[in-house]
Write a protein that holds these residues in place. Structure first.
Motif, PDB file in Angstrom:
ATOM      1  N   GLU A 363      -3.225  -4.752   1.025  1.00 16.85           N
ATOM      2  CA  GLU A 363      -1.475  -5.272   1.347  1.00 16.85           C
ATOM      3  C   GLU A 363      -0.871  -4.485  -0.167  1.00 16.85           C
ATOM      4  O   GLU A 363      -0.983  -3.862  -1.390  1.00 16.85           O
ATOM      5  CB  GLU A 363      -1.342  -6.150   0.130  1.00 16.85           C
ATOM      6  CG  GLU A 363      -2.121  -7.181   1.841  1.00 16.85           C
ATOM      7  CD  GLU A 363      -1.010  -8.638   2.089  1.00 16.85           C
ATOM      8  OE1 GLU A 363      -0.629  -8.862   1.298  1.00 16.85           O
ATOM      9  OE2 GLU A 363      -1.659  -9.852   2.703  1.00 16.85           O
ATOM     10  N   GLY A 364       0.561  -4.214  -0.089  1.00 15.49           N
ATOM     11  CA  GLY A 364       1.018  -3.160  -0.505  1.00 15.49           C
ATOM     12  C   GLY A 364       1.221  -2.146  -0.522  1.00 15.49           C
ATOM     13  O   GLY A 364      -0.131  -1.528   0.238  1.00 15.49           O
ATOM     14  N   GLU A 365       1.702  -0.944  -0.938  1.00 17.21           N
ATOM     15  CA  GLU A 365       2.117   0.381  -0.640  1.00 17.21           C
ATOM     16  C   GLU A 365       1.158   0.786  -1.614  1.00 17.21           C
ATOM     17  O   GLU A 365       0.885   2.235  -0.755  1.00 17.21           O
ATOM     18  CB  GLU A 365       3.276   0.678  -1.133  1.00 17.21           C
ATOM     19  CG  GLU A 365       4.788  -0.043  -0.183  1.00 17.21           C
ATOM     20  CD  GLU A 365       5.759   0.647   0.209  1.00 17.21           C
ATOM     21  OE1 GLU A 365       6.513   1.458  -0.269  1.00 17.21           O
ATOM     22  OE2 GLU A 365       6.669  -0.143   0.884  1.00 17.21           O
ATOM     23  N   VAL A 366       1.045   1.059  -2.853  1.00 19.65           N
ATOM     24  CA  VAL A 366       0.425   1.576  -4.124  1.00 19.65           C
ATOM     25  C   VAL A 366      -0.842   0.830  -4.436  1.00 19.65           C
ATOM     26  O   VAL A 366      -1.052  -0.704  -4.932  1.00 19.65           O
ATOM     27  CB  VAL A 366       1.735   2.384  -5.089  1.00 19.65           C
ATOM     28  CG1 VAL A 366       0.222   3.032  -5.912  1.00 19.65           C
ATOM     29  CG2 VAL A 366       2.587   2.992  -4.554  1.00 19.65           C
ATOM     30  N   SER A 367      -2.073   1.550  -4.453  1.00 16.37           N
ATOM     31  CA  SER A 367      -2.791   0.807  -4.388  1.00 16.37           C
ATOM     32  C   SER A 367      -4.784   1.554  -5.947  1.00 16.37           C
ATOM     33  O   SER A 367      -4.299   2.390  -5.513  1.00 16.37           O
ATOM     34  CB  SER A 367      -4.517   0.202  -3.704  1.00 16.37           C
ATOM     35  OG  SER A 367      -5.109  -0.226  -4.047  1.00 16.37           O
ATOM     36  N   THR A 388      -8.925   1.218   1.434  1.00 17.71           N
ATOM     37  CA  THR A 388      -9.157   1.828   2.580  1.00 17.71           C
ATOM     38  C   THR A 388      -8.108   0.992   3.290  1.00 17.71           C
ATOM     39  O   THR A 388      -7.754  -0.720   2.523  1.00 17.71           O
ATOM     40  CB  THR A 388      -9.160   2.510   3.282  1.00 17.71           C
ATOM     41  OG1 THR A 388     -10.123   1.400   3.955  1.00 17.71           O
ATOM     42  CG2 THR A 388     -10.154   3.928   2.926  1.00 17.71           C
ATOM     43  N   ARG A 389      -6.853   0.790   4.194  1.00 15.92           N
ATOM     44  CA  ARG A 389      -6.228  -0.318   5.216  1.00 15.92           C
ATOM     45  C   ARG A 389      -6.938  -0.093   6.796  1.00 15.92           C
ATOM     46  O   ARG A 389      -6.115   0.128   7.758  1.00 15.92           O
ATOM     47  CB  ARG A 389      -5.418  -0.358   5.236  1.00 15.92           C
ATOM     48  CG  ARG A 389      -4.750  -0.080   3.808  1.00 15.92           C
ATOM     49  CD  ARG A 389      -3.051  -0.238   4.024  1.00 15.92           C
ATOM     50  NE  ARG A 389      -2.271  -0.520   2.408  1.00 15.92           N
ATOM     51  CZ  ARG A 389      -2.216  -0.170   1.290  1.00 15.92           C
ATOM     52  NH1 ARG A 389      -2.688   1.242   1.186  1.00 15.92           N
ATOM     53  NH2 ARG A 389      -1.535  -0.138   0.145  1.00 15.92           N
ATOM     54  N   HIS A 417      -1.353  -4.085 -10.148  1.00 15.35           N
ATOM     55  CA  HIS A 417      -0.524  -4.268  -9.171  1.00 15.35           C
ATOM     56  C   HIS A 417      -1.283  -4.549  -7.813  1.00 15.35           C
ATOM     57  O   HIS A 417      -0.449  -4.401  -6.817  1.00 15.35           O
ATOM     58  CB  HIS A 417       0.671  -2.704  -8.932  1.00 15.35           C
ATOM     59  CG  HIS A 417       1.327  -3.048 -10.632  1.00 15.35           C
ATOM     60  ND1 HIS A 417       2.586  -3.541 -10.457  1.00 15.35           N
ATOM     61  CD2 HIS A 417       1.171  -2.292 -11.792  1.00 15.35           C
ATOM     62  CE1 HIS A 417       2.569  -3.571 -12.109  1.00 15.35           C
ATOM     63  NE2 HIS A 417       2.134  -2.597 -12.252  1.00 15.35           N
ATOM     64  N   ASP A 418      -2.622  -4.331  -8.048  1.00 22.37           N
ATOM     65  CA  ASP A 418      -3.532  -4.615  -6.764  1.00 22.37           C
ATOM     66  C   ASP A 418      -3.095  -5.749  -5.868  1.00 22.37           C
ATOM     67  O   ASP A 418      -3.185  -6.850  -7.136  1.00 22.37           O
ATOM     68  CB  ASP A 418      -4.488  -3.977  -6.662  1.00 22.37           C
ATOM     69  CG  ASP A 418      -4.753  -2.266  -6.682  1.00 22.37           C
ATOM     70  OD1 ASP A 418      -4.105  -1.762  -6.275  1.00 22.37           O
ATOM     71  OD2 ASP A 418      -5.615  -2.180  -7.980  1.00 22.37           O
TER      72      ASP A 418
END
Length: 431
Positions: A363-367, A388-389, A417-418
């Protein structure tokens, strides 16, 4: 405060058991308390055991010890339980003990087992060595479909009568657990205070998974799996030396085995199981073991469509540095800390080409999270790929081993932040 009475001979043991029999006339609590103060040191009778606990010689030595303690040759029929059927229908176990401590402890244990299994309402469960069936009664009361397997037709008939009319149907199979073969498919197979009666326990563990659903679980609860320094089991596995077990062995002829923790871990690993343990609140020192098959299909090891191994994130062999293990969901979840969300299982692999798949949710926009394939104490990183998502797949990659290794590791490294939830790691052999 009482002290343990250590006995060394059968004469001293019989005297201690006679005192327990007298205490039984007072109450179940007094009987259990008297037996809890007794311990046998087996050295004089047992002698020196063979070093290999998996050998036929070791097994034979334990059977000779059993014969000394019971004055009879072991046979599965020795496990038969004599009971007053009408009395037990009115006073089923654990209520028959009339002990608030015992009744409360067992009711809590049944609840813990059902909670930790966390099965859907339609689950199909096999209980091995069901005895009087108190756990079966609880599970069938929830609507689960339960099959009881036991050596005693009298006990199975008792269970059928007691469980008649419950929301979940109860079926029975008369069998010797050592030779058990099932034709059904179950969502869970449960051993509750019964696996320690299985002499050929390693062989049973090799076969029992054949009747589990693909995502099914094997559960052990109330089993005597003890630390390595315990006097109750002063060898890798064998007859238990505490008073309650000795009563059952000497007076009833039952086979009361115990297992040291390192031996039990190893026999699970060798027979293709991974596990997680939850310590029982109701019975301190007793774990509930939730096991899953690690080796999915060894006969199709060359088929890339079949997983060679599946490790669930809830399994103890998948370790974590900075994650939170959610035992109910069976996942590892990131917690806002950088480090290894998952590492392990340090698996030996032969030379060849493999595919590894990490499954879960990102989840989240940046990983900045990456998956890694490593070996040789983690120093040799063979692959490093970004997460990946892709519809439940976090990452997948192929790798080749030119020679066999002893410690393959499949890691997930996350940043602060992941937001990641790892569910499982699957390994396939390509050629």
């Amino acid at each position: 405060m009482s002290s343990i009475q250590v006995v060394y001979t059968l004469e001293a043991l019989d005297a201690a058991l006679d005192r327990a029999a007298a205490a039984r006339a007072q109450s179940d609590d007094a009987y259990r308390k008297t037996l809890s103060d007794v311990m046998l040191r087996p050295d004089r009778m047992l002698g020196k055991l063979p070093q290999d606990p998996t050998s036929d010689e070791y097994r034979a030595a334990q059977l000779r010890f059993y014969e000394q303690l019971t004055q009879r040759t072991y046979a599965v029929d020795n496990e038969a339980t004599k009971f007053n059927r009408e009395h037990m229908l009115r006073w089923p176990f654990p209520y028959a003990t009339r002990s608030a401590v015992t009744v409360g402890r067992y009711l809590m244990m049944y609840g813990e087992i059902i909670r930790e299994m966390n099965l859907p309402a339609s689950a199909n469960i096999l209980e091995m060595g069901s005895g009087y069936g108190p756990l079966t009664h609880q599970m069938a009361s929830m609507g689960y479909r339960v099959t009881c397997a036991d050596i005693s037709e009298d006990l199975l008939d008792y269970v059928r009568t007691r469980c008649a009319g419950l929301p979940g149907p109860v079926e029975t199979i008369r069998c010797d657990m050592n030779d058990f073969t099932a034709t059904g498919v179950y969502d869970a197979i449960v051993f509750f205070e019964s696996f320690h009666h299985v002499l050929d326990h390693a062989e049973l563990l090799r076969r029992i998974g054949d009747c589990l659903a693909d995502d099914g679980i094997l559960v052990f609860a109330g089993e005597p799996i003890v630390p390595g320094d315990s006097d109750v089991v002063p060898y890798p596995w064998g007859l238990r030396m505490d008073g309650m077990s000795l009563w059952a062995i000497r007076r009833q002829g039952w086979l009361e085995l115990g297992f040291r923790l390192d031996y039990f871990n190893e026999v699970l690993r060798r027979t293709g199981w991974t596990y997680r343990c939850v310590q029982s609140i109701a019975s301190p020192g007793t774990d509930i073991w939730i096991c899953r098959r690690a080796l999915k299909n060894p006969g199709n090891a060359g088929n890339a469509n079949e997983p060679l191994y599946v490790w669930h994130a809830s399994d103890a062999v998948i370790m974590t540095q900075c994650g939170r293990r959610d035992s109910e969901q069976g996942t590892l979840q990131s917690q806002g800390q950088a480090g290894y969300l998952a590492y392990g299982p340090y698996k030996p692999l032969e030379a060849g080409t493999y595919e590894i798949i990490w499954k879960g949710a990102l989840e989240g926009e940046v990983s900045t999270a990456v998956a890694e394939v490593a070996c040789r104490a983690g120093q040799d990183v063979l692959r490093e790929i970004a997460m990946t998502r892709d519809s439940g797949v976090l990452a997948r990659t192929k790798f080749h081993l030119r020679e066999a290794v002893v410690d393959m590791e499949f890691r997930v490294r996350v940043g602060a932040h992941d937001v990641i939830e790892l569910r499982s790691v699957e390994l396939r052999k390509i050629d």
